[in-house]
Design a protein around this motif. Structure first.
Motif, PDB file in Angstrom:
ATOM      1  N   TRP A 158       0.825  -1.211   0.000  1.00 33.72           N
ATOM      2  CA  TRP A 158       0.000   0.000   0.000  1.00 33.72           C
ATOM      3  C   TRP A 158       0.866   1.270   0.000  1.00 33.72           C
ATOM      4  O   TRP A 158       0.655   2.186   0.796  1.00 33.72           O
ATOM      5  CB  TRP A 158      -0.939   0.011   1.219  1.00 33.72           C
ATOM      6  CG  TRP A 158      -2.041  -1.003   1.138  1.00 33.72           C
ATOM      7  CD1 TRP A 158      -1.918  -2.344   1.366  1.00 33.72           C
ATOM      8  CD2 TRP A 158      -3.409  -0.794   0.787  1.00 33.72           C
ATOM      9  NE1 TRP A 158      -3.120  -2.978   1.191  1.00 33.72           N
ATOM     10  CE2 TRP A 158      -4.063  -2.051   0.844  1.00 33.72           C
ATOM     11  CE3 TRP A 158      -4.157   0.325   0.450  1.00 33.72           C
ATOM     12  CZ2 TRP A 158      -5.416  -2.204   0.560  1.00 33.72           C
ATOM     13  CZ3 TRP A 158      -5.506   0.177   0.173  1.00 33.72           C
ATOM     14  CH2 TRP A 158      -6.122  -1.081   0.223  1.00 33.72           C
ATOM     15  N   ASN A 160       1.037   3.546  -2.335  1.00 34.45           N
ATOM     16  CA  ASN A 160       0.353   4.690  -2.946  1.00 34.45           C
ATOM     17  C   ASN A 160       1.362   5.623  -3.625  1.00 34.45           C
ATOM     18  O   ASN A 160       2.536   5.292  -3.788  1.00 34.45           O
ATOM     19  CB  ASN A 160      -0.481   5.448  -1.912  1.00 34.45           C
ATOM     20  CG  ASN A 160      -1.592   4.582  -1.340  1.00 34.45           C
ATOM     21  OD1 ASN A 160      -2.050   3.644  -1.993  1.00 34.45           O
ATOM     22  ND2 ASN A 160      -2.019   4.874  -0.130  1.00 34.45           N
ATOM     23  N   ASN A 185       0.628  -2.051  -5.373  1.00 33.25           N
ATOM     24  CA  ASN A 185       0.838  -0.980  -4.400  1.00 33.25           C
ATOM     25  C   ASN A 185       0.019   0.282  -4.690  1.00 33.25           C
ATOM     26  O   ASN A 185       0.249   1.307  -4.050  1.00 33.25           O
ATOM     27  CB  ASN A 185       2.327  -0.604  -4.348  1.00 33.25           C
ATOM     28  CG  ASN A 185       3.117  -1.478  -3.402  1.00 33.25           C
ATOM     29  OD1 ASN A 185       2.879  -1.494  -2.200  1.00 33.25           O
ATOM     30  ND2 ASN A 185       4.049  -2.251  -3.949  1.00 33.25           N
ATOM     31  N   ARG A 186      -0.892   0.182  -5.650  1.00 30.77           N
ATOM     32  CA  ARG A 186      -1.760   1.319  -5.978  1.00 30.77           C
ATOM     33  C   ARG A 186      -0.946   2.595  -6.243  1.00 30.77           C
ATOM     34  O   ARG A 186      -1.190   3.658  -5.642  1.00 30.77           O
ATOM     35  CB  ARG A 186      -2.767   1.565  -4.855  1.00 30.77           C
ATOM     36  CG  ARG A 186      -3.687   0.374  -4.617  1.00 30.77           C
ATOM     37  CD  ARG A 186      -4.865   0.722  -3.720  1.00 30.77           C
ATOM     38  NE  ARG A 186      -5.786  -0.381  -3.608  1.00 30.77           N
ATOM     39  CZ  ARG A 186      -6.981  -0.308  -3.002  1.00 30.77           C
ATOM     40  NH1 ARG A 186      -7.363   0.832  -2.458  1.00 30.77           N
ATOM     41  NH2 ARG A 186      -7.777  -1.348  -2.941  1.00 30.77           N
TER      42      ARG A 186
END
Length: 421
Positions: A158, A160, A185-186
């Motif tokens: 995560w 971002n 991991n967006r």
């Protein structure tokens, strides 16, 4: 290297002349000196013979003692040098750990004990650790000056956009890491922008995995601009994203100009229409790419026609995966025309395309007619075939004995199975 124990330093005792025990001259304890001793007690004066003069054999013993002392001194110096070197290495490692802990405290995140224990490994796997953007920043700042890690896996944390930006900034400074996995991991467009800037500066990264990051057409635009200038990355994974028609046009132009990449994974995206055609045209112009995975897109017959044209002129591609791309018989005929002229392709996967048995037969005949073909694997799995296909397979394999043709069976055999059931 195991630490060598320090040799014990004997405590100095109060002795005559301040000499430690066992060093220098010793008092004479022979009976001949007993009278002198009694005279000293009686008169309060020591006799001139109270200290025994060393004889010939005693002087030799003294010289040997001095040599032994010098030997022990040299050994102790070597031990001290080794210990100081070990302490220096330990200090560097301790400094790295202390730095990471201080950064974690500053960002208010919990330190990852696994990272502390393995920050000196060549391969560092931190996948599924729930780092988040702040945790990623702490790791990135600690790795900026790290010279041990070569392969870094941060999959599914995560990160971002913020966390990815921190990793990208670290990769601008670190010149040792060559393999990075940032999948799931967006990252989004913000992360793609940071990575694009990094790729235009970094000269050591060879493998980059960005699968499953919800990358859109804007993100593809950033990455495409980096591929125009970066010729160091050899393997790029952009699978399982949301790259559509516009992204295909951007990436297609970048593929045509890129002068270094050898493996590209674009599977599980949304390349259709003009986007699919642009990617295929990029393949035709590229002279470095060896492996291209386009599985699970929507190339359709137009994309297949463009791929057929690319196979006619491309003389470097060795593996092509176009499974599940809505390619029908019409598209299979176009691919067959390309395969009739291609002399470098070694593996072709057509899995789960509705090309029917006739499409498979046309492809086989095209390969049979190309005496310069070097195909080793041809995959027709999950396509229903007729009985005449198997007869043609035997004939083709007589011409190309090294060719492995994969298929599930024929329609006739399926019917037989149903009757048995």
């Amino acid at each position: 290297m195991p630490r060598l124990p320090l040799s014990p330093v004997p405590e100095q005792e109060n002795d005559v002349g301040g000499q430690p025990p066992g060093r220098g001259f010793s008092f004479d304890a022979s009976p001949s000196s007993s009278g002198s001793s009694s005279d000293s007690e009686a008169g309060g004066k020591a006799s001139p013979r109270s200290v025994a003069e060393p004889q010939e054999n005693e002087s030799l013993h003294v010289e040997n003692t001095e040599d032994d002392s010098e030997e022990r001194g040299c050994e102790e110096e070597v031990k001290e040098d080794v210990e100081s070197e070990e302490e220096w290495d330990t200090d560097l490692e301790t400094e790295g750990k202390a730095k990471y802990l201080d950064i974690c405290q500053a960002y208010g995140v919990t330190p990852v004990s696994y990272f502390i224990r393995h920050m000196k490994d060549s391969e560092l796997c931190l996948m599924h650790r729930g780092l988040g953007p702040k945790g990623a920043k702490a790791v990135a700042l600690s790795l900026a000056s790290n010279t041990s890690v070569v392969k870094l896996n941060l999959r599914d944390n995560w990160l971002n956009g913020d966390g990815t930006t921190a990793v990208a900034e670290m990769l601008k400074e670190n010149c040792y890491i060559s393999d990075v996995d940032l999948s799931e991991n967006r990252l989004g467009a913000e992360g793609a922008k940071a990575l694009s800037a990094m790729l235009q500066e970094n000269t050591t990264l060879v493998t980059l995995k960005l699968s499953g990051n919800e990358l859109n057409d804007q993100a593809a635009k950033y990455l495409a601009s980096a591929l125009l200038t970066n010729n160091k990355v050899k393997s790029l994974d952009l699978s399982h994203n949301s790259l559509g028609e516009s992204a295909g046009e951007e990436l297609g132009a970048a593929i045509a100009e890129n002068a270094g990449m050898k493996e590209l994974d674009l599977s599980w995206n949304c390349f259709r229409g003009q986007g699919a055609v642009a990617v295929a045209k990029g393949l035709g112009a590229n002279i470095f790419l060896r492996v291209l995975d386009l599985s699970y897109n929507g190339f359709g017959n137009k994309g297949a026609a463009a791929l057929g044209e690319a196979l006619k002129i491309n003389n470097v591609l060795e593996e092509l995966y176009v499974g599940n791309n809505r390619i029908s018989l019409e598209g299979a005929l176009c691919l067959a025309l390309g395969l009739k002229e291609n002399k470098t392709l070694k593996s072709l996967s057509m899995v789960r395309n509705p090309i029917q048995s006739e499409g498979c037969i046309r492809i086989l005949k095209a390969i049979q007619a190309n005496l310069g073909a070097v195909l080793e694997v041809l995959d027709f799995s999950e396509i229903v075939l007729k009985q005449d296909f198997t007869s043609l397979c035997d004939a083709v394999q007589e011409t190309f004995p090294g060719l492995q043709i994969k298929y599930d069976g024929t329609r006739l055999s399926f019917r037989a199975d149903q009757s048995k059931v």
